[in-house]
Design a protein around this motif. Structure first.
Motif, PDB file in Angstrom:
ATOM      1  N   ALA A 145       0.821  -1.209   0.000  1.00 35.38           N
ATOM      2  CA  ALA A 145       0.000   0.000   0.000  1.00 35.38           C
ATOM      3  C   ALA A 145       0.855   1.259   0.000  1.00 35.38           C
ATOM      4  CB  ALA A 145      -0.920  -0.006   1.216  1.00 35.38           C
ATOM      5  N   GLU A 146       2.179   1.117  -0.019  1.00 33.65           N
ATOM      6  CA  GLU A 146       3.077   2.256   0.026  1.00 33.65           C
ATOM      7  C   GLU A 146       3.800   2.416  -1.307  1.00 33.65           C
ATOM      8  OE1 GLU A 146       5.530   1.114   3.316  1.00 33.65           O
ATOM      9  OE2 GLU A 146       4.292   2.210   4.739  1.00 33.65           O
ATOM     10  N   LEU A 147       4.323   3.618  -1.528  1.00 37.75           N
ATOM     11  CA  LEU A 147       5.024   3.890  -2.781  1.00 37.75           C
ATOM     12  C   LEU A 147       6.434   3.327  -2.773  1.00 37.75           C
ATOM     13  CD1 LEU A 147       5.268   5.245  -5.527  1.00 37.75           C
ATOM     14  CD2 LEU A 147       5.847   7.384  -4.350  1.00 37.75           C
ATOM     15  N   TRP A 148       7.145   3.505  -1.649  1.00 48.19           N
ATOM     16  CA  TRP A 148       8.559   3.122  -1.593  1.00 48.19           C
ATOM     17  C   TRP A 148       8.751   1.890  -0.710  1.00 48.19           C
ATOM     18  CZ3 TRP A 148      10.611   5.948  -5.218  1.00 48.19           C
ATOM     19  CH2 TRP A 148      10.217   7.266  -5.408  1.00 48.19           C
ATOM     20  N   PRO A 149       9.677   0.992  -1.071  1.00 53.41           N
ATOM     21  CA  PRO A 149       9.950  -0.205  -0.255  1.00 53.41           C
ATOM     22  C   PRO A 149      10.886   0.128   0.904  1.00 53.41           C
ATOM     23  CG  PRO A 149      11.329  -0.244  -2.209  1.00 53.41           C
ATOM     24  CD  PRO A 149      10.462   0.992  -2.331  1.00 53.41           C
ATOM     25  N   LEU A 150      10.373   0.835   1.889  1.00 55.28           N
ATOM     26  CA  LEU A 150      11.215   1.360   2.969  1.00 55.28           C
ATOM     27  C   LEU A 150      11.898   0.262   3.764  1.00 55.28           C
ATOM     28  CD1 LEU A 150       8.980   4.284   4.307  1.00 55.28           C
ATOM     29  CD2 LEU A 150      10.816   4.365   2.603  1.00 55.28           C
ATOM     30  N   ASP A 151      11.198  -0.848   4.010  1.00 51.42           N
ATOM     31  CA  ASP A 151      11.804  -1.928   4.799  1.00 51.42           C
ATOM     32  C   ASP A 151      13.006  -2.534   4.069  1.00 51.42           C
ATOM     33  OD1 ASP A 151      10.002  -1.622   6.871  1.00 51.42           O
ATOM     34  OD2 ASP A 151       8.573  -3.049   6.039  1.00 51.42           O
ATOM     35  N   ALA A 152      12.839  -2.755   2.765  1.00 50.53           N
ATOM     36  CA  ALA A 152      13.948  -3.317   1.985  1.00 50.53           C
ATOM     37  C   ALA A 152      15.118  -2.344   1.953  1.00 50.53           C
ATOM     38  CB  ALA A 152      13.483  -3.628   0.562  1.00 50.53           C
ATOM     39  N   TRP A 153      14.837  -1.065   1.837  1.00 54.48           N
ATOM     40  CA  TRP A 153      15.908  -0.073   1.814  1.00 54.48           C
ATOM     41  C   TRP A 153      16.565   0.068   3.177  1.00 54.48           C
ATOM     42  CZ3 TRP A 153      13.134   4.144  -1.614  1.00 54.48           C
ATOM     43  CH2 TRP A 153      13.121   3.691  -2.936  1.00 54.48           C
ATOM     44  N   ALA A 154      15.823  -0.180   4.238  1.00 51.75           N
ATOM     45  CA  ALA A 154      16.434  -0.146   5.570  1.00 51.75           C
ATOM     46  C   ALA A 154      17.482  -1.255   5.684  1.00 51.75           C
ATOM     47  CB  ALA A 154      15.363  -0.313   6.643  1.00 51.75           C
ATOM     48  N   ALA A 155      17.149  -2.431   5.143  1.00 52.09           N
ATOM     49  CA  ALA A 155      18.108  -3.540   5.166  1.00 52.09           C
ATOM     50  C   ALA A 155      19.318  -3.221   4.297  1.00 52.09           C
ATOM     51  CB  ALA A 155      17.422  -4.818   4.678  1.00 52.09           C
ATOM     52  N   ARG A 156      19.079  -2.620   3.142  1.00 54.53           N
ATOM     53  CA  ARG A 156      20.200  -2.273   2.269  1.00 54.53           C
ATOM     54  C   ARG A 156      21.082  -1.198   2.921  1.00 54.53           C
ATOM     55  NH1 ARG A 156      21.922  -3.121  -2.775  1.00 54.53           N
ATOM     56  NH2 ARG A 156      23.201  -1.500  -3.743  1.00 54.53           N
ATOM     57  N   ARG A 157      20.459  -0.267   3.634  1.00 55.81           N
ATOM     58  CA  ARG A 157      21.226   0.771   4.319  1.00 55.81           C
ATOM     59  C   ARG A 157      22.208   0.143   5.300  1.00 55.81           C
ATOM     60  NH1 ARG A 157      21.362   4.075   8.849  1.00 55.81           N
ATOM     61  NH2 ARG A 157      21.462   6.336   8.465  1.00 55.81           N
ATOM     62  N   ALA A 158      21.741  -0.894   6.001  1.00 55.00           N
ATOM     63  CA  ALA A 158      22.619  -1.579   6.947  1.00 55.00           C
ATOM     64  C   ALA A 158      23.803  -2.222   6.217  1.00 55.00           C
ATOM     65  CB  ALA A 158      21.825  -2.640   7.717  1.00 55.00           C
ATOM     66  N   GLU A 159      23.541  -2.762   5.023  1.00 56.55           N
ATOM     67  CA  GLU A 159      24.607  -3.384   4.246  1.00 56.55           C
ATOM     68  C   GLU A 159      25.635  -2.347   3.804  1.00 56.55           C
ATOM     69  OE1 GLU A 159      22.895  -5.393   0.966  1.00 56.55           O
ATOM     70  OE2 GLU A 159      21.586  -6.670   2.165  1.00 56.55           O
ATOM     71  N   VAL A 160      25.151  -1.187   3.347  1.00 55.16           N
ATOM     72  CA  VAL A 160      26.050  -0.161   2.800  1.00 55.16           C
ATOM     73  C   VAL A 160      26.835   0.543   3.896  1.00 55.16           C
ATOM     74  CG1 VAL A 160      26.134   2.032   1.536  1.00 55.16           C
ATOM     75  CG2 VAL A 160      24.627   0.190   0.754  1.00 55.16           C
ATOM     76  N   THR A 161      26.156   0.854   5.000  1.00 59.38           N
ATOM     77  CA  THR A 161      26.791   1.648   6.053  1.00 59.38           C
ATOM     78  C   THR A 161      27.454   0.811   7.136  1.00 59.38           C
ATOM     79  OG1 THR A 161      24.775   1.762   7.393  1.00 59.38           O
ATOM     80  CG2 THR A 161      25.067   3.447   5.687  1.00 59.38           C
ATOM     81  N   GLY A 162      27.035  -0.465   7.269  1.00 53.12           N
ATOM     82  CA  GLY A 162      27.551  -1.281   8.356  1.00 53.12           C
ATOM     83  C   GLY A 162      26.909  -0.953   9.688  1.00 53.12           C
ATOM     84  N   GLU A 163      25.880  -0.109   9.672  1.00 49.12           N
ATOM     85  CA  GLU A 163      25.186   0.262  10.902  1.00 49.12           C
ATOM     86  C   GLU A 163      23.992  -0.659  11.133  1.00 49.12           C
ATOM     87  OE1 GLU A 163      24.055   4.302  10.390  1.00 49.12           O
ATOM     88  OE2 GLU A 163      26.116   5.047  10.151  1.00 49.12           O
ATOM     89  N   ALA A 164      23.359  -0.518  12.290  1.00 49.68           N
ATOM     90  CA  ALA A 164      22.159  -1.302  12.583  1.00 49.68           C
ATOM     91  C   ALA A 164      21.034  -0.898  11.630  1.00 49.68           C
ATOM     92  CB  ALA A 164      21.730  -1.071  14.033  1.00 49.68           C
TER      93      ALA A 164
END
Length: 320
Positions: free
Chosen positions: A164-183
């Motif tokens: 129901a949302e425009l952007w896949p925020l949950d998937a991007w949150a996981a990718r952010r962790a991969e890119v930044t090494g943060e939680a």
């Protein structure tokens, strides 16, 4: 109507090197039969070699089971891929082909990639999303924001929304962790960062309108139920029970846990330490919030043999 003779005829045309020529000169009815025959040969290959591995990477184990289990958007993607392979075969099968399945298997990737890029181009989305230098400068060269900008450009050309949302925020949150090494960041953080990227993109209005707004306008909106006239007077209708809702929450947490574990293992962190930390964060008091489950988890993690079993199971799921 498709029958075995159609498939046999297509195989014969392929062996004689006449499949593409026959399709080009065929009447609409004959071409439809040729398409149907090639489709029946191509779809098992597409599902086995493209759809199934993709659904596993997307953590859709149900979709990887078979066609009847595919979710609507996954099924649409499967049909698009098969159609791409069929069209490719009817245009490119100009030389004698002894083994039609073997030849199609070598054409799966170029056929589906070309079709995917063509569909993106038709709606204005970048066929090969890359970060423009001016956008990288506008984002101050921040590695994660630059990566997120490419994700936005890629997602703009995907025909579906994120539920129901425009952007896949949950998937991007996981990718952010991969890119930044943060939680794994919360959704509010990702939402703010998406808005920051979009603001930078809007500094070039014409480019933004063509490559972001235009393709976004082609997305298929999710169907929402029509409210009843007296909706304010009626209690909300529970389509599923509390147990099913909790199961769905646990599945979502499990997907997030696997993503977080995989990211930390890729950095070389010890498996037992990683699994223990992630499970405590996501499934403990900070997770679903069931005191009984919290007690069970604490007991399991404190038991060496049970913990080793949990770690082994997680590593098996991740193919490590």
């Amino acid at each position: 109507m498709l029958d075995s003779t159609d498939v046999a005829g297509v195989r014969r045309l392929a062996r004689d090197g006449l499949l593409a020529d026959s399709a080009a000169g065929a009447t609409p009815g004959v071409r439809a039969r040729l398409r149907g025959a090639v489709y029946s040969v191509a779809w098992p290959l597409v599902f086995t070699r493209i759809t199934k591995p993709l659904e596993r990477r997307r953590r859709h184990p149900d979709c990887a089971r078979g066609l009847e289990w595919l979710r609507p958007d996954c099924l649409d993607r499967f049909h698009d891929d098969v159609e791409a392979v069929v069209e490719h075969a009817l245009r490119r099968a100009t030389d004698p082909i002894e083994n039609l399945e073997g030849w199609l298997a070598t054409r799966l990737n170029p056929a589906t990639v070309d079709a995917h890029r063509r569909r993106r181009g038709e709606i204005g989305a970048l066929q090969r999303p890359r970060l423009p230098s001016w956008l990288g400068d506008a984002l101050a060269g921040d590695a994660w924001l630059c990566d997120l900008a490419v994700q936005v450009l890629t997602w703009a050309g995907v025909p579906t929304t994120a539920g129901a949302e425009l952007w896949p925020l949950d998937a991007w949150a996981a990718r952010r962790a991969e890119v930044t090494g943060e939680a794994v960041a919360d959704r509010d953080t990702i939402d703010r960062e998406v808005r920051k990227v979009l603001t930078a993109m809007r500094s070039h209005p014409k480019w933004y309108a063509e490559h972001v707004e235009r393709p976004l306008g082609h997305k298929r909106a999710p169907v929402a139920p029509m409210p009843a006239d007296n909706a304010a007077e009626l209690p909300a209708l529970e389509l599923v029970g509390p147990d099913e809702i909790e199961d769905a929450q646990l599945v979502e947490l499990a997907e997030r846990a696997l993503t977080a574990i995989e990211t930390r293992l890729a950095r070389g962190d010890p498996p037992k330490e990683v699994v223990t930390a992630v499970l405590r964060v996501l499934f403990g008091a900070a997770g679903v919030g069931d005191s009984t489950r919290d007690d069970w988890l604490a007991t399991a993690l404190a038991d060496r043999e049970r913990l080793e079993g949990i770690v082994a199971t997680v590593l098996a799921i991740l193919d490590r």
